[in-house]
Design a protein around this motif. Structure first.
Motif, PDB file in Angstrom:
ATOM      1  N   PRO A 202       6.524   6.184   0.753  1.00  0.00           N
ATOM      2  CA  PRO A 202       7.262   4.684   0.481  1.00  0.00           C
ATOM      3  C   PRO A 202       6.905   3.679   1.341  1.00  0.00           C
ATOM      4  CG  PRO A 202       8.730   6.758   0.242  1.00  0.00           C
ATOM      5  CD  PRO A 202       7.556   7.504   0.923  1.00  0.00           C
ATOM      6  N   LYS A 203       6.869   3.855   2.500  1.00  0.00           N
ATOM      7  CA  LYS A 203       6.580   2.933   3.462  1.00  0.00           C
ATOM      8  C   LYS A 203       5.166   2.101   3.020  1.00  0.00           C
ATOM      9  CE  LYS A 203       7.170   1.871   8.435  1.00  0.00           C
ATOM     10  NZ  LYS A 203       5.770   1.755   8.861  1.00  0.00           N
ATOM     11  N   ALA A 204       4.135   2.867   2.909  1.00  0.00           N
ATOM     12  CA  ALA A 204       2.821   2.465   2.597  1.00  0.00           C
ATOM     13  C   ALA A 204       2.796   1.965   1.330  1.00  0.00           C
ATOM     14  CB  ALA A 204       1.672   3.558   2.910  1.00  0.00           C
ATOM     15  N   TRP A 205       3.481   2.583   0.294  1.00  0.00           N
ATOM     16  CA  TRP A 205       3.571   1.792  -0.837  1.00  0.00           C
ATOM     17  C   TRP A 205       4.109   0.293  -0.880  1.00  0.00           C
ATOM     18  CZ3 TRP A 205       1.429   4.016  -5.149  1.00  0.00           C
ATOM     19  CH2 TRP A 205       1.748   3.641  -6.433  1.00  0.00           C
ATOM     20  N   GLU A 206       5.296   0.146  -0.099  1.00  0.00           N
ATOM     21  CA  GLU A 206       6.052  -1.041  -0.248  1.00  0.00           C
ATOM     22  C   GLU A 206       5.079  -2.111   0.329  1.00  0.00           C
ATOM     23  OE1 GLU A 206      10.043  -3.196   1.630  1.00  0.00           O
ATOM     24  OE2 GLU A 206      10.419  -0.963   0.772  1.00  0.00           O
ATOM     25  N   GLN A 207       4.521  -1.945   1.546  1.00  0.00           N
ATOM     26  CA  GLN A 207       3.588  -2.753   1.970  1.00  0.00           C
ATOM     27  C   GLN A 207       2.606  -3.162   1.001  1.00  0.00           C
ATOM     28  OE1 GLN A 207       4.216  -4.106   5.225  1.00  0.00           O
ATOM     29  NE2 GLN A 207       2.539  -5.396   4.208  1.00  0.00           N
ATOM     30  N   MET A 208       2.093  -2.255   0.365  1.00  0.00           N
ATOM     31  CA  MET A 208       0.762  -2.816  -0.846  1.00  0.00           C
ATOM     32  C   MET A 208       1.558  -3.588  -1.590  1.00  0.00           C
ATOM     33  SD  MET A 208      -1.219   0.772  -1.209  1.00  0.00           S
ATOM     34  CE  MET A 208      -2.324   0.296  -2.556  1.00  0.00           C
ATOM     35  N   GLN A 209       2.681  -3.309  -2.088  1.00  0.00           N
ATOM     36  CA  GLN A 209       3.324  -4.058  -2.979  1.00  0.00           C
ATOM     37  C   GLN A 209       3.499  -5.530  -2.331  1.00  0.00           C
ATOM     38  OE1 GLN A 209       6.836  -1.307  -3.477  1.00  0.00           O
ATOM     39  NE2 GLN A 209       6.561  -1.782  -6.014  1.00  0.00           N
ATOM     40  N   ILE A 210       3.986  -5.698  -1.090  1.00  0.00           N
ATOM     41  CA  ILE A 210       3.999  -6.858  -0.492  1.00  0.00           C
ATOM     42  C   ILE A 210       2.800  -7.666  -0.344  1.00  0.00           C
ATOM     43  CG2 ILE A 210       4.766  -8.182   1.602  1.00  0.00           C
ATOM     44  CD1 ILE A 210       7.209  -5.716   1.644  1.00  0.00           C
ATOM     45  N   ASN A 211       1.830  -6.961  -0.018  1.00  0.00           N
ATOM     46  CA  ASN A 211       0.279  -7.547   0.108  1.00  0.00           C
ATOM     47  C   ASN A 211      -0.007  -8.205  -1.088  1.00  0.00           C
ATOM     48  OD1 ASN A 211       0.511  -5.817   2.552  1.00  0.00           O
ATOM     49  ND2 ASN A 211      -1.053  -4.604   1.835  1.00  0.00           N
ATOM     50  N   GLY A 212       0.345  -7.402  -2.278  1.00  0.00           N
ATOM     51  CA  GLY A 212      -0.162  -7.919  -3.722  1.00  0.00           C
ATOM     52  C   GLY A 212       0.681  -9.187  -4.078  1.00  0.00           C
TER      53      GLY A 212
END
Length: 477
Positions: A446-456
């Motif tokens: 979840p941590k990596a996933w949320e960071q990717m969402q924020i990047n996008g």
């Protein structure tokens, strides 16, 4: 300030069949916001929606035909839209290019040649409106004869030609040249001839001052046999005037913070609220409501270009994984049938809606965790940009605009916070399946996933970006 005549066969929200309409609706507005004097020229189809009053501008005699030019406006802007009013050619129901059975109108060559001739009269200010453009910007084969005709004029404006999809070329029998009364000096293999056919698109590729296409990677790809459709040699020959400028997206229409079509608005700061959209989408498609598995969404034409065959070939293996899929689209009947039969066999895993529904498209963008876009080729693509804006990770093939807009999740990009999606290379079911597995594994972090969402969500896909690149191009002329 530049005077720009923007010549297009479709523009949203006046009339739309595809991506060209989105560009023609948004780019002129973005250029007007940069204080440019821009006018749009479009045929007056029966199905074209006008906004506000339609006024008469002038009449022309072209090829013994009387053509009127009328004027309306782009909604929510001051941009004049000039309509080529010739009912014999344009007052047909429905689609601008094909009849209700999907067959091209038999007189398409005559229709769009007339449209191009009108553009030339306006470009040379022979319509006596005291407005002569500095630049005539043409789009796709329907307006590609304009640079060819203008090449024969003295003291002409500069021309820019944009390729939105090289697969559509406007090819007609060679005998059409006589019907259209085309000047002899344009009719040679160096001109409009193409393997003993008449090619409209070559008018733009051979005679325009600058050629652009809708992404930097696609500009490179169309110079190869795989993507060049026999025109790769010509494009390599002219590559010193060829460049790729990414399309933007409509940031007001596609905005998770204010989108009226989704169940729950959210931002990069309130990503937890996005889950309400996922639950609503699962309910809407009668899938088990859970956040425990990733939900994959797909919106698009069900055709081979979009890689739907790759999805079908890998579906048996994909459906064994803990995930869900929702799909909205229409296209080849055999593909529709196969997808429907999977939905029937695996009602807990996959749901399909055949057709197009704008509101549902927004709900899929907001409610999905991953957006599937395994295209074989994609000149620019918009959905992968919408997806990033909505914190939905695009899963794409490395081609065209997809390669330019999605940053693959690999150790380095995950570390430097630039990863925004999952990218695979080969157009094979096996490569797609590996990418889906990678997405499912990432979803478990979840941590990596949320960071990717924020990047996008923090990327700038605005039209302002694209418009300023076009303006630089106009100025360089």
């Amino acid at each position: 300030m530049k005077k720009i005549l923007f010549v297009t066969s479709e523009a949203h929200p006046l009339i739309k069949t595809g991506g060209l309409a989105d560009v023609s609706g948004s780019l002129p507005k973005a250029l007007a916001e940069l204080s440019q004097d821009i006018r749009i020229l479009i045929p007056y189809y029966q199905a074209l929606k006008t906004f506000g009053n339609v006024r008469y501008v002038c009449s022309l005699r072209i090829d013994n035909r009387s053509v009127n030019i009328l004027e309306t406006r782009m909604p929510e802007s001051h941009i004049p839209v000039w309509l080529v009013d010739y009912p014999t050619f344009f007052n047909y129901p429905g689609n601008p290019y094909v009849d209700e059975n999907g067959n091209a109108w038999e007189n398409n060559a005559e229709r769009f040649a007339l449209f191009c001739r009108v553009a030339v009269e306006i470009a040379m200010d022979r319509v006596h409106q005291d407005w002569k453009p500095d630049v005539v910007h043409c789009n796709d084969w329907q307006s590609a004869l304009v640079p060819a005709f203008l090449s024969l004029e003295d003291n002409r404006p500069k021309t820019v030609f944009t390729i939105h999809n090289l697969a559509y070329q406007g090819l007609f029998p060679a005998s059409t040249a006589a019907t259209l009364n085309l000047p002899g000096q344009l009719l040679s293999p160096e001109g409009l001839e193409f393997h003993s056919l008449l090619s409209f698109i070559k008018g733009g590729l051979v005679y325009s001052d600058r050629i652009t296409t809708v992404s930097p990677t696609y500009a490179t790809e169309i110079q190869t046999p795989e993507f060049g459709y026999g025109l790769e040699g010509l494009l390599r020959h002219r590559n010193h005037v060829l460049s790729g400028i990414l399309n933007g997206i409509d940031l007001e229409h596609w905005n998770p913070e204010s989108d009226p079509l989704i169940a729950q608005t959210y931002t990069a700061q309130t990503l937890a609220e996005k889950k309400a959209n996922k639950a609503e989408l699962q309910k809407r498609f009668s899938l088990p409501v859970t956040d425990g598995v990733p939900l994959f969404g797909l919106i698009g034409r069900l055709v081979e270009q979009k890689g739907i065959d790759l999805i079908l070939d890998s579906l048996p293996a994909i459906l064994e994984m803990p995930l869900q899929i929702v799909l909205l689209g229409s296209g080849e009947k055999s593909m529709e049938r196969k997808l429907m039969s999977y939905a029937h066999l695996y009602p807990e895993k996959i749901a399909v809606t055949v057709g197009y529904d704008e509101a549902l498209a927004h709900r899929i963008e907001a409610g999905s965790d991953v957006f599937l876009m395994p295209s074989r080729f994609e000149p620019c693509g918009l959905n992968q940009m919408y997806s990033q804006r909505y914190g939905t990770l695009p899963l794409v093939r490395r081609t065209g605009g997809l390669a330019d807009t999605v940053v693959d999740a690999v150790p380095q990009t995950l570390n430097d916070n630039s990863a925004t999606g999952i990218v695979f290379d080969e157009a094979t079911a096996g490569s797609l399946l590996e990418a889906v597995k990678r997405a499912a594994i990432l979803y478990g972090n979840p941590k990596a996933w949320e960071q990717m969402q924020i990047n996008g969500m923090s990327k700038d896909f605005s039209w302002q970006q694209s418009a300023s690149q076009y303006l630089d191009l106009y100025r360089s002329l």
